[in-house]
Enzyme design. Structure first.
Site, mmCIF file in Angstrom:
data_model
loop_
_atom_site.group_PDB
_atom_site.id
_atom_site.type_symbol
_atom_site.label_atom_id
_atom_site.label_comp_id
_atom_site.label_asym_id
_atom_site.label_seq_id
_atom_site.Cartn_x
_atom_site.Cartn_y
_atom_site.Cartn_z
ATOM 1 N N ASP A 88 139.900 86.413 -90.771
ATOM 2 C CA ASP A 88 139.798 86.512 -89.321
ATOM 3 C C ASP A 88 140.830 85.523 -88.734
ATOM 4 O OD1 ASP A 88 138.488 86.726 -86.704
ATOM 5 O OD2 ASP A 88 137.686 84.734 -87.162
ATOM 6 N N ASP A 93 141.021 83.847 -84.930
ATOM 7 C CA ASP A 93 140.545 82.760 -84.058
ATOM 8 C C ASP A 93 139.325 82.073 -84.659
ATOM 9 O OD1 ASP A 93 142.090 82.858 -81.333
ATOM 10 O OD2 ASP A 93 141.754 84.936 -81.927
HETATM 11 O O1 LIG Z 1 138.435 88.302 -84.375
HETATM 12 P P1 LIG Z 1 139.106 87.056 -83.891
HETATM 13 O O2 LIG Z 1 140.495 86.900 -84.415
HETATM 14 O O3 LIG Z 1 138.263 85.838 -84.143
HETATM 15 O O4 LIG Z 1 139.228 87.268 -82.320
HETATM 16 C C1 LIG Z 1 138.073 87.186 -81.503
HETATM 17 C C2 LIG Z 1 138.481 86.770 -80.120
HETATM 18 O O5 LIG Z 1 139.292 85.618 -80.310
HETATM 19 C C3 LIG Z 1 139.930 85.061 -79.167
HETATM 20 O O6 LIG Z 1 138.949 84.396 -78.388
HETATM 21 C C4 LIG Z 1 138.382 83.273 -79.040
HETATM 22 O O7 LIG Z 1 139.396 82.283 -79.267
HETATM 23 C C5 LIG Z 1 139.994 81.726 -78.058
HETATM 24 C C6 LIG Z 1 141.103 80.782 -78.475
HETATM 25 O O8 LIG Z 1 140.637 79.772 -79.323
HETATM 26 C C7 LIG Z 1 138.890 81.056 -77.248
HETATM 27 O O9 LIG Z 1 139.448 80.528 -76.031
HETATM 28 C C8 LIG Z 1 137.788 82.061 -76.916
HETATM 29 O O10 LIG Z 1 136.716 81.419 -76.258
HETATM 30 C C9 LIG Z 1 137.249 82.708 -78.204
HETATM 31 O O11 LIG Z 1 136.330 83.756 -77.921
HETATM 32 C C10 LIG Z 1 140.664 86.111 -78.390
HETATM 33 O O12 LIG Z 1 141.193 85.552 -77.214
HETATM 34 C C11 LIG Z 1 139.801 87.319 -78.101
HETATM 35 O O13 LIG Z 1 140.557 88.315 -77.469
HETATM 36 C C12 LIG Z 1 139.292 87.862 -79.429
HETATM 37 O O14 LIG Z 1 138.486 89.007 -79.224
#
Ligand SMILES: O=P(O)(O)OC[C@H]1O[C@H](O[C@H]2O[C@H](CO)[C@@H](O)[C@H](O)[C@H]2O)[C@H](O)[C@@H](O)[C@@H]1O
Length: 373
Positions: free
Chosen positions: A117, A119
């Site tokens: 994954d 983020d």
């Molecule tokens: O499947 P992932 O790669 O984990 O993506 C899931 C979401 O990740 C991002 O949001 C998350 O990370 C951001 C940066 O650290 C944070 O600000 C946010 O609160 C988290 O939810 C991304 O911006 C989303 O679009 C993804 O769906």
């Protein structure tokens, strides 16, 4: 490559033993721990309710609070006298670094396929989603892993965006929660056992593109008056971030998101870390993407493959569940805090993910060197 149908009895016994250790039975919880575990289950249930659109306003906000343990209040609550509960959770989901020998023993005679994954796994969670950069050392670790094992990035982000962060052409990318899958760039060479397939491999939600654009615009409009709210277009899905929104406005924000999504019966709502995710109702998720990629790599119905999936979020649970159902592979949850999960192992943060990846590379290098002796 041995197909499941021709596996000899010793392999079956070894596979069964490996499965038993990779999916350790949950020990019976002690009294206080059971109460805390119920709370974790209640938070998960609240999220599920929200997904079904049946939650009350209080339920949504509770679920939003539980969506990221890095949130200050949740962190404080978790720090308050939960040592016992944490120890019990760690017994059920031991550290993949602490149990590294068990991990490599399970991979004996098998091709590891790595699923990562983005983020919260390869990059630390930050307030601004556009600034979630991964470190150069992490990039080098992922590059090294991909030299030895077929490697895929599986993200909720739009595929192009996650590629811009990772910048490694030799990987598979499954963006938009697995709804946009692409193989390595044609110029890259494949040095491991997998059959690399290049170019775009699968986009099961193409017909939803105009609808996603519409909902994106509606959400942009609705969120424009809520300070801190951020809408992100992830091509086949849309994220509504509330990490920087005052908690007092969370109820109103959730209400508006739900109202907009109701206008689109073919879209559904789920939740990640301080984020709502709006996506097509098709039965496709990170778990299905994992299975699709295994098949594409030529590992369908194989007993000699060990998929390793590392993720931190609720959407990664779909992949962990697939591994449990297959009784094959290794799910690793990235979390500092106890969470309801179908993963077997845990790592605390991206720094530990990097250490785990580097140890795998070193172990592979040494075992190859031993073979040459
Ligand atoms: O499947 P992932 O790669 O984990 O993506 C899931 C979401 O990740 C991002 O949001 C998350 O990370 C951001 C940066 O650290 C944070 O600000 C946010 O609160 C988290 O939810 C991304 O911006 C989303 O679009 C993804 O769906």
């Amino acid at each position: 490559m041995a197909k499941a149908s021709v596996v000899v009895p010793e392999q079956v016994a070894a596979a069964a033993a490996a499965t038993a250790t990779l999916f350790p039975p949950y020990p019976p919880p002690r009294a206080g721990i059971a109460v805390r575990r119920k709370c974790l289950q209640a938070a998960a249930a609240a999220a599920q309710q929200l997904e079904l659109g049946a939650g009350l306003r209080g339920g949504w906000v509770e679920s939003m609070r539980a969506s990221s343990p890095t949130h200050a209040k949740a962190a404080a609550a978790l720090a308050a006298g939960v040592d016992d509960e944490r120890a019990a959770w760690m017994a059920r989901h031991p550290s993949a670094l602490g149990e590294f020998e068990q991990v490599v023993a399970a991979s004996k005679g098998k091709q590891i396929v790595m699923f990562l994954d983005y983020d919260g796994t390869l990059s630390p969670i930050v307030d601004d989603p556009d600034a979630a950069f991964m470190s150069e050392t992490m990039r080098m670790a992922v590059r090294s892993v991909a030299k030895h094992f077929p490697t895929a990035i599986v993200s909720g982000r739009c595929r192009d965006k996650v590629y811009d962060f990772v910048k490694l052409a030799e990987l598979y990318y499954a963006g938009s929660h697995g709804m946009d899958i692409k193989g390595p760039s044609p110029s890259t060479t494949c040095r491991h056992g997998g059959k690399a397939k290049k170019g775009v491999l699968f986009q099961p939600a193409s017909e939803f593109l105009p609808m996603i654009e519409q909902v994106h615009q509606r959400l942009e409009h609705e969120m424009s008056s809520i300070p801190g709210a951020k809408v992100e277009n992830n091509k086949f899905c849309v994220s509504v971030h509330f990490r920087c929104v005052d908690e007092k406005s969370w109820g109103a924000l959730a209400e508006r998101v739900r109202r907009v999504v109701r206008e689109f019966p073919k879209l559904r709502l789920s939740q990640g870390r301080m984020v709502f995710e709006v996506r097509p109702t098709i039965k496709w998720d990170k778990g299905k993407a994992l299975e699709f990629l295994l098949d594409s790599l030529g590992f369908a119905d194989c007993s000699d493959v060990l998929p390793v999936y590392i993720g931190d979020d609720r959407t990664d649970e779909d992949a962990f569940k697939v591994l449990r159902r297959r009784g094959q592979g290794l799910g690793i949850l990235v979390s500092k805090h106890p969470k309801e999960t179908s993963a077997s192992f845990s790592l605390q943060e991206p720094a530990e993910v990097m250490e785990f990846l580097l140890r795998l590379v070193e172990w592979k290098r040494l075992s190859r060197a031993r073979l040459r002796l």
